[in-house]
Scaffold this active site. Structure first.
Site, mmCIF file in Angstrom:
data_model
loop_
_atom_site.group_PDB
_atom_site.id
_atom_site.type_symbol
_atom_site.label_atom_id
_atom_site.label_comp_id
_atom_site.label_asym_id
_atom_site.label_seq_id
_atom_site.Cartn_x
_atom_site.Cartn_y
_atom_site.Cartn_z
ATOM 1 N N ASP A 275 31.755 46.942 42.239
ATOM 2 C CA ASP A 275 32.192 45.642 41.725
ATOM 3 C C ASP A 275 31.339 44.494 42.275
ATOM 4 O OD1 ASP A 275 33.836 44.417 39.912
ATOM 5 O OD2 ASP A 275 35.471 44.069 41.332
ATOM 6 N N LYS B 54 28.761 38.215 40.811
ATOM 7 C CA LYS B 54 30.036 38.647 41.387
ATOM 8 C C LYS B 54 29.757 39.713 42.429
ATOM 9 C CE LYS B 54 34.347 41.128 40.259
ATOM 10 N NZ LYS B 54 35.206 41.719 39.206
ATOM 11 N N GLU C 37 40.578 39.295 39.832
ATOM 12 C CA GLU C 37 40.097 38.522 40.975
ATOM 13 C C GLU C 37 38.687 37.972 40.775
ATOM 14 O OE1 GLU C 37 39.605 41.658 40.692
ATOM 15 O OE2 GLU C 37 37.505 41.768 41.249
ATOM 16 N N ASP D 117 36.945 46.424 45.152
ATOM 17 C CA ASP D 117 38.062 45.834 44.421
ATOM 18 C C ASP D 117 39.177 46.862 44.298
ATOM 19 O OD1 ASP D 117 39.802 44.550 42.743
ATOM 20 O OD2 ASP D 117 38.513 44.678 40.955
ATOM 21 N N ARG E 70 37.203 36.502 38.303
ATOM 22 C CA ARG E 70 37.156 35.153 37.722
ATOM 23 C C ARG E 70 37.577 34.092 38.734
ATOM 24 N NH1 ARG E 70 41.169 36.988 33.030
ATOM 25 N NH2 ARG E 70 40.124 38.942 33.529
ATOM 26 N N ASP F 41 44.464 41.720 40.279
ATOM 27 C CA ASP F 41 43.283 42.511 39.931
ATOM 28 C C ASP F 41 42.324 41.718 39.032
ATOM 29 O OD1 ASP F 41 41.614 44.665 39.958
ATOM 30 O OD2 ASP F 41 42.780 45.887 38.556
ATOM 31 N N LYS G 186 45.135 49.094 41.855
ATOM 32 C CA LYS G 186 44.579 49.965 40.817
ATOM 33 C C LYS G 186 45.072 51.394 40.991
ATOM 34 C CE LYS G 186 40.180 47.545 40.097
ATOM 35 N NZ LYS G 186 40.344 47.260 38.656
HETATM 36 N N1 BES Z 1 36.253 44.820 38.542
HETATM 37 C C1 BES Z 1 37.269 44.921 37.565
HETATM 38 C C2 BES Z 1 36.720 45.231 36.180
HETATM 39 C C3 BES Z 1 36.291 46.648 35.962
HETATM 40 C C4 BES Z 1 37.212 47.659 35.860
HETATM 41 C C5 BES Z 1 34.959 46.947 35.793
HETATM 42 C C6 BES Z 1 36.790 48.955 35.632
HETATM 43 C C7 BES Z 1 34.548 48.210 35.547
HETATM 44 C C8 BES Z 1 35.469 49.227 35.485
HETATM 45 C C9 BES Z 1 38.010 43.601 37.478
HETATM 46 O O1 BES Z 1 38.175 42.933 38.668
HETATM 47 C C10 BES Z 1 39.375 43.939 36.965
HETATM 48 O O2 BES Z 1 40.088 44.612 37.642
HETATM 49 N N2 BES Z 1 39.685 43.451 35.767
HETATM 50 C C11 BES Z 1 40.925 43.738 35.167
HETATM 51 C C12 BES Z 1 41.414 42.473 34.520
HETATM 52 C C13 BES Z 1 42.829 42.554 34.022
HETATM 53 C C14 BES Z 1 43.784 42.644 35.190
HETATM 54 C C15 BES Z 1 43.115 41.330 33.186
HETATM 55 C C16 BES Z 1 40.716 44.818 34.137
HETATM 56 O O3 BES Z 1 39.690 44.816 33.454
HETATM 57 O O4 BES Z 1 41.563 45.703 34.037
HETATM 58 ZN ZN ZN Z 2 36.789 43.265 40.108
HETATM 59 MN MN MN Z 3 39.894 43.600 39.697
#
Ligand code: BES
Ligand code: ZN
Ligand code: MN
Length: 498
Positions: free
Chosen positions: A292, A269, A353, A274, A355, A351, A281
C-alpha cells in the site's frame, strides 16, 4: 548489465552469440537472411527440415554455423511479421535473454532491435528491450539466506540498428531506458521489502539517501510534531493506531535552468502497511497490504530516474509515509476530523485511510505553488474491479493534463485509462455530521475516492492515478511491478523534449 548500440553487419560480429529473428512461417528477418547467405543456406536448410516454425517465443541455438564468426547463433521466433506489437516484442526479447542466461553466453549482439514493431521506432525498440531485460532479470532475494545463483551471467548486450543515422536516437534510448529501468528496480525493491522493515521511518531514510547521492536533490522530513503544528489531523488520525511514527518526505529535485520555475509535484501514498484499522480487513492476502506504499515507491523510483538523466526540471516528490493499524489509540468509525484545509470529514470506514493521508498532503503542497500535482495511490479495490490489473485509473480535473498523462502512458506502454469525476459523484460523499464522509458507498468506488481528493486540489492543476490494480502482482509471481514509474518518467521526459 551493460548495454550499448552499434551499427554493424551481422557477419562481422565476433561475439559469444548473435541473436536474430525468424518470422512465422519460417520467414527470415533481414539479419537472419544475411547469415543464411553467408552460411550458404545453412539456416534456411534447418528451417525447411522443421527445426523452427517462427512462432513467437520459439528459439533455436546453433553452434559453429558455417562461415560465421560468432560462436553461436540464436534464432528467435517472432510470430507473424505484421502482428508484432509491444507485448510480443518484449516477450521475444525476454525469451532470448533467458536462453542466453541458460546457455552461459556472457555477451551477445542482438539484431532483434531491427524488427518492425507496429507504430514504434528504433528508439522504442531499444528502450523496450532494456526495460524488458531488466524486468526478466529482476529478483528480490534480500531476505533469502540461500540465494539462487547464475553460473555464467550475461554481462553485456549490444543492440544493432539497421541504419547509421539511427545511432543517436538509439543511444538516447539506452540512456533513458537504463534510467527508467533503474527507477523501476528501485521502486520494486522498496515495495517488496517487508513491512516490519519498510516502515514510514525507512521510507524517510531512503528519501534522505537520494539527497546524499545527488547534488540536485534536497530532502526534508516532516515528522508528526510538525504535522500537528500544520494541522494535518486527518493524516495523523490514520497514524494514531500505529507504534511506527508517520513521516512525510519532501524530495526536492532542482535542476531547471530557470531556478524559479514552478515545480511539478508528485505525491505518493506511502501506507507501509494497511490493516484497515478498526474496520479491519479480512485475513486473506492481508500480507499484500505491505504494497500500500506502491505510490510512494513509484515517486521514489521516478525521482531516481530523473536524477540519473539529470533532466532540466524542477520536480518535488512527496512520500506520504504512514501505517494504518488497530489498537487502543486508533481512530474510529464515527470520528470527525478537521483536515488541514479546514474541511471536516466524518470517518465511516477506517480502511478508507489513503484519502485521509492524501488530502492533508495535497493541502500541504499548496505552498510550493506547483505547476501541477499528480498523486499516485493504491487507493481502491474498486479500481481493480473496474479496470483489472492492466490499466491504472486516471482521474483529473484538468483535461490537458489528463491527455498528457494518457499520451505518456501510451508511449511508455504503462497503460492508464481515464475515469470521470464530477459533482454528481460528490453527492455520494455527503455526511449528516461533517462536510464530507470518507466513503461514497458501493457504486463507483474508485471515482468517489478520486472525487473526495478533488476537494483538496482546488489551488492547482491536478491528476490522480489509482494504481491498486497495477502496482503489484498476486499469486505465484507475487511481486511489485514498479509501475507507474515508466509512465511518470515519460511524462517528465516529454516536459523537457516537448
Ligand atoms: N489500500 C486499500 C485499497 C486496496 C485494496 C488496494 C486491495 C489494492 C487491493 C485502501 O486503503 C482501501 O482499503 N480501500 C477500501 C476503501 C473502501 C473502504 C471505501 C477498499 O477499496 O475496499
Ligand atoms: Zn490503503
Ligand atoms: Mn485501506
Amino acid at each position: 548489465m551493460e548495454f550499448s548500440v552499434k551499427n554493424g553487419s551481422v557477419e562481422k560480429q565476433r561475439t559469444a552469440c548473435v541473436v536474430v529473428g525468424v518470422y512465422e512461417s519460417r520467414r527470415l528477418s533481414a539479419a537472419a537472411e544475411q547469415l543464411d547467405q553467408l552460411s550458404e543456406g545453412y539456416l534456411s536448410g534447418l528451417l525447411r527440415r522443421g527445426y523452427l516454425e517462427g512462432k513467437a517465443g520459439q528459439t533455436l541455438l546453433l553452434h559453429s554455423v558455417p562461415n560465421v564468426l560468432a560462436d553461436r547463433v540464436l534464432l528467435v521466433g517472432c510470430g507473424k511479421e505484421r502482428e508484432l506489437n509491444e507485448r510480443q516484442y518484449k516477450q521475444i526479447i525476454q525469451k532470448s535473454v533467458q536462453v542466453l542466461q541458460e546457455t552461459g553466453s556472457m555477451e551477445a549482439v542482438s539484431f532483434l532491435t531491427e524488427l518492425h514493431v507496429k507504430g514504434r521506432s528504433t528508439y522504442w525498440n531499444v528502450r523496450f528491450a532494456i526495460e524488458a531485460i531488466h524486468e526478466s532479470l529482476y529478483a528480490y532475494n534480500d531476505f533469502k539466506s540461500i540465494k539462487p545463483e547464475v553460473r555464467r551471467e550475461l554481462k553485456k548486450m549490444v543492440f544493432n540498428v539497421a541504419n547509421r543515422k539511427e545511432l543517436a536516437e538509439a543511444e538516447r534510448a539506452v540512456e533513458q531506458g537504463k534510467a527508467v529501468a533503474c527507477g523501476v528496480n528501485f521502486a520494486k525493491n522498496v515495495a517488496n521489502c517487508p513491512p516490519n522493515v519498510c516502515n514510514p521511518a525507512y521510507l524517510a531514510e531512503l528519501a534522505k539517501g537520494l539527497a546524499k547521492e545527488y547534488s540536485t536533490i534536497k530532502t526534508t522530513i516532516i515528522d508528526e510534531k510538525i504535522m500537528a503544528k500544520e494541522g494535518m489531523n486527518a493524516y495523523l488520525a490514520v497514524s494514531r493506531g500505529s507504534h511506527n511514527e508517520a513521516f512525510m518526505s519532501i524530495i526536492e529535485y532542482k535542476n531547471h535552468p530557470d531556478k524559479n520555475a514552478k515545480p511539478i509535484v508528485l505525491v505518493g501514498k506511502g501506507l507501509t502497511f494497511d490493516s484497515g484499522g478498526i474496520s479491519i480487513k479480512p485475513a486473506e492476502s492481508m500480507d499484500e497490504m505491505k504494497y500500500d506504499m506502491g505510490g510512494a515507491a513509484s515517486v521514489y523510483g521516478t525521482m531516481k530516474a530523473i536524477a540519473e538523466m539529470n533532466l532540466p526540471l524542477n520536480v518535488i516528490g512527496v512520500l506520504a509515509g504512514c501505517e494504518n493499524m488497530a489498537d487502543g489509540n486508533a481512530y474510529r468509525p464515527g470520528d470527525i476530523l478537521t483536515t488541514m484545509s479546514g474541511l471536516t470529514v466524518e470517518v465511516l470506514n477506517t480502511d478508507a485511510e489513503g484519502r485521509l493521508v492524501l488530502c492533508d498532503t495535497l493541502t500541504y503542497v499548496e505552498r510550493f505553488e506547483p505547476e501541477l500535482v499528480i498523486d499516485i495511490a493504491t487507493l481502491t479495490g474498486a479500481c481493480m474491479i473496474a479496470l483489472g490489473s492492466h490499466n491504472s485509473g486516471l482521474m483529473s480535473t484538468h483535461n490537458p493534463l489528463a491527455h498528457e498523462l494518457l499520451n505518456a502512458a501510451e508511449q511508455a506502454d504503462d497503460k492508464a485509462w481515464r475515469l470521470p469525476l464530477g459533482e454528481e459523484y460528490q453527492e455520494q460523499l455527503k455526511s449528516n455530521f461533517a462536510d464530507l464522509a470518507n466513503i461514497g458507498g458501493r457504486l463507483g468506488g474508485a471515482i468517489t475516492a478520486g472525487q473526495f481528493l478533488s476537494n483538496f486540489t482546488k489551488k492547482y492543476h491536478w491528476a490522480h492515478l489509482d494504481i491498486a490494480g497495477t502496482a503489484w502482482k498476486s499469486g505465484v509471481t507475487k511481486g511489485a511491478t514498479g509501475r507507474p514509474v515508466p509512465l511518470l518518467t515519460q511524462f517528465l521526459i516529454n516536459r523537457v523534449e516537448g
